[in-house]
Design a protein around this motif. Structure first.
Motif, short mmCIF file in Angstrom:
data_model
loop_
_atom_site.label_atom_id
_atom_site.label_comp_id
_atom_site.label_asym_id
_atom_site.label_seq_id
_atom_site.Cartn_x
_atom_site.Cartn_y
_atom_site.Cartn_z
N ILE A 195 54.31 15.47 13.29
CA ILE A 195 53.35 16.52 13.96
C ILE A 195 54.30 17.14 15.11
CG2 ILE A 195 51.13 16.83 15.34
CD1 ILE A 195 50.14 14.19 13.46
N SER A 196 54.64 16.43 15.88
CA SER A 196 55.29 16.96 17.28
C SER A 196 56.43 17.87 17.03
CB SER A 196 55.86 15.69 18.18
OG SER A 196 56.88 15.06 17.30
N VAL A 197 57.28 17.69 16.03
CA VAL A 197 58.48 18.44 15.88
C VAL A 197 58.04 19.91 15.41
CG1 VAL A 197 60.68 18.72 14.89
CG2 VAL A 197 60.21 16.56 15.92
N ARG A 198 57.13 19.92 14.20
CA ARG A 198 56.55 21.11 13.52
C ARG A 198 55.68 22.03 14.56
NH1 ARG A 198 55.92 19.99 7.60
NH2 ARG A 198 54.51 21.76 7.50
N LEU A 199 54.87 21.33 15.54
CA LEU A 199 54.26 22.17 16.54
C LEU A 199 55.33 22.82 17.53
CD1 LEU A 199 51.12 19.79 17.14
CD2 LEU A 199 51.43 22.14 15.78
N GLN A 200 56.16 21.94 17.91
CA GLN A 200 57.13 22.53 18.65
C GLN A 200 58.10 23.48 18.04
OE1 GLN A 200 59.57 19.73 21.69
NE2 GLN A 200 61.12 20.03 19.92
N VAL A 201 58.53 23.50 16.92
CA VAL A 201 59.24 24.30 16.35
C VAL A 201 58.60 25.61 16.12
CG1 VAL A 201 60.43 25.03 14.09
CG2 VAL A 201 60.81 22.74 15.16
N ALA A 202 57.26 25.58 15.77
CA ALA A 202 56.44 26.72 15.54
C ALA A 202 56.22 27.53 16.76
CB ALA A 202 55.05 26.51 15.15
N LEU A 203 56.37 26.82 18.04
CA LEU A 203 56.29 27.58 19.31
C LEU A 203 57.87 28.09 19.82
CD1 LEU A 203 54.54 28.30 21.81
CD2 LEU A 203 54.84 26.14 22.67
N ILE A 204 58.81 27.21 19.59
CA ILE A 204 59.90 27.72 19.77
C ILE A 204 60.56 29.23 18.92
CG2 ILE A 204 62.52 27.38 19.59
CD1 ILE A 204 61.68 24.48 20.05
N ARG A 205 60.12 29.14 17.56
CA ARG A 205 60.22 30.17 16.79
C ARG A 205 59.66 31.52 17.48
NH1 ARG A 205 58.72 30.83 10.42
NH2 ARG A 205 56.46 30.43 11.50
N GLU A 206 58.34 31.53 17.95
CA GLU A 206 57.64 32.41 18.39
C GLU A 206 58.46 32.92 19.76
OE1 GLU A 206 55.32 36.03 18.68
OE2 GLU A 206 55.83 34.75 17.02
N ALA A 207 58.82 31.95 20.69
CA ALA A 207 59.23 32.34 21.97
C ALA A 207 60.67 32.92 21.57
CB ALA A 207 59.56 30.89 22.62
N LEU A 208 61.32 32.47 20.74
CA LEU A 208 62.81 32.97 20.62
C LEU A 208 62.68 34.69 20.09
CD1 LEU A 208 65.09 29.93 19.53
CD2 LEU A 208 64.55 30.95 21.94
N ASP A 212 64.33 37.54 21.35
CA ASP A 212 65.41 38.38 20.43
C ASP A 212 64.94 39.92 20.43
OD1 ASP A 212 67.28 36.78 19.58
OD2 ASP A 212 66.40 36.38 17.82
N ASN A 213 63.70 40.23 20.72
CA ASN A 213 63.13 41.55 20.72
C ASN A 213 62.94 42.21 21.80
OD1 ASN A 213 62.75 42.33 17.72
ND2 ASN A 213 62.20 40.09 17.86
N ASN A 214 63.34 41.37 22.97
CA ASN A 214 63.28 41.95 24.41
C ASN A 214 61.51 42.23 24.86
OD1 ASN A 214 66.00 42.36 24.86
ND2 ASN A 214 66.04 44.08 23.79
N LEU A 215 60.96 41.23 24.49
CA LEU A 215 59.43 41.33 24.49
C LEU A 215 59.20 40.53 25.69
CD1 LEU A 215 58.05 41.57 20.89
CD2 LEU A 215 58.40 43.39 22.56
N ALA A 216 60.00 39.55 26.03
CA ALA A 216 59.85 38.53 26.98
C ALA A 216 61.03 37.98 27.52
CB ALA A 216 58.56 37.58 26.93
N SER A 217 61.21 37.43 28.73
CA SER A 217 62.37 36.66 29.06
C SER A 217 61.94 35.03 29.08
CB SER A 217 62.62 37.17 30.86
OG SER A 217 61.75 36.40 31.53
#
Length: 313
Positions: A195-208, A212-217
């Motif tokens: 559970i923990s790693v799946r939720l973390q990776v989902a959030l990491i993907r959106e953050a990166l 990548d698209n210069n939408l947030a630092s």
């Protein structure tokens, strides 16, 4: 496995890296005897250094006292010998590096030298219990226990049974972890990433994706999490927090935004770039941020203080 007796039994931890040493310290802090097994003289030196640093850190934040240090260290014995160390141990925790063939080879070896009732767990964050059970004659006694770093501070341990894990094994591990003030969560089914790693990776993907698209630092993303959703999730969890907002509202937000989110299956560009430039985080003193030794201690201190404070909720 009968419940461990602190005065007689010892837990074996195989692997003396950050996770293995942290698990050994976690049990020692709760007065359990631990044998920490590793392969070389150099790795024992490194493990002793890690544990000493962690003990000094706990002393600094006043989680332990000077009078307790000698007693805690005495609870941890270091060894090169698997065969001699695992005899009569009711529980073995495998915490070597994430290489499946090496882990399976170790489980096969343990199968031959352990008592029939010994429970063997793996702290893996990548593999599933069936991958260990298939090569073992003690399938009912094999289970995964996924710790979050640092193990002696973060209370969660995900217990991941395999299809052959017995109820007795699951219950014994659960009760043992509760006895050292962990917050174990038993998964209904083994799934990659738990559970923990799946939720973390989902959030990491959106953050990166945002970076990548210069939408947030990186700082903007961290500030948003630190000063809003992170605070709510830390006390109430995700779904309980969303119950407060109402699912009619959440449903509309979900429908509006879900198609805007990243669904990429590729490694983000910023992550590739950081890896190529050896920006690995605190271990290289630079990741998304530059780190001094003092700043590393400061963030560890903040995590520990907040974690211990949140234990009240």
């Amino acid at each position: 496995m009968t419940m461990l007796k602190k005065s007689n039994d010892h837990i074996c931890v195989i692997g003396s890296g950050i996770i293995g040493s942290g698990i050994a310290l976690d049990f020692a802090l709760s007065d359990y005897k631990v044998k920490l097994i590793t392969r070389t003289k150099e790795s024992i030196k490194k493990a002793k250094r890690l544990i000493t640093d962690d003990i000094n850190f706990l002393l600094k934040i006043k989680k332990i006292s000077d009078n307790e240090i000698k007693k805690i260290k005495k609870k941890i014995e270091f060894s090169y010998s698997i065969e001699n160390s695992v005899k009569n141990s009711p529980l073995i925790i495998e915490a070597i590096y994430e290489n499946l063939p090496d882990k399976i080879e170790l489980f096969s070896k343990l199968d031959k030298v352990c008592n029939p009732e010994t429970i063997i767990t793996s702290s893996t964050s990548s593999f599933l219990p069936e991958q260990f059970q298939l090569s073992s004659n003690r399938q009912k006694n094999i289970i995964l226990t996924h710790y979050i770093n640092p193990p002696y501070i973060i209370p969660l341990v995900e217990i991941v049974p395999g299809s052959k894990s017995s109820d007795k094994t699951i219950s014994a591990v659960y009760e043992l972890l509760k006895s050292i003030n962990k917050k174990p969560v038993i998964l209904d089914k083994p799934i990659p990433g738990f559970i923990s790693v799946r939720l973390q990776v989902a959030l990491i993907r959106e953050a990166l994706y945002l970076i990548d698209n210069n939408l947030a630092s990186a700082k903007q993303i961290d500030d948003v999490i630190k000063y809003s959703i992170g605070r709510r999730w830390a006390t109430s969890g995700l779904l309980k927090t969303l119950d407060l907002g109402g699912w009619d509202v959440q449903s509309n937000i979900y429908k509006t935004l879900v198609t805007e989110l990243s669904d990429s299956k590729n490694i983000p560009k910023i992550l590739k770039s950081n890896l190529l430039e050896k920006k690995l985080g605190t271990k290289s003193q630079e990741g998304f941020y530059k780190w001094t030794p003092e700043e590393i201690i400061e963030i560890k201190t903040n995590i520990a203080k907040i974690s211990y404070y949140l234990d009240k909720f």
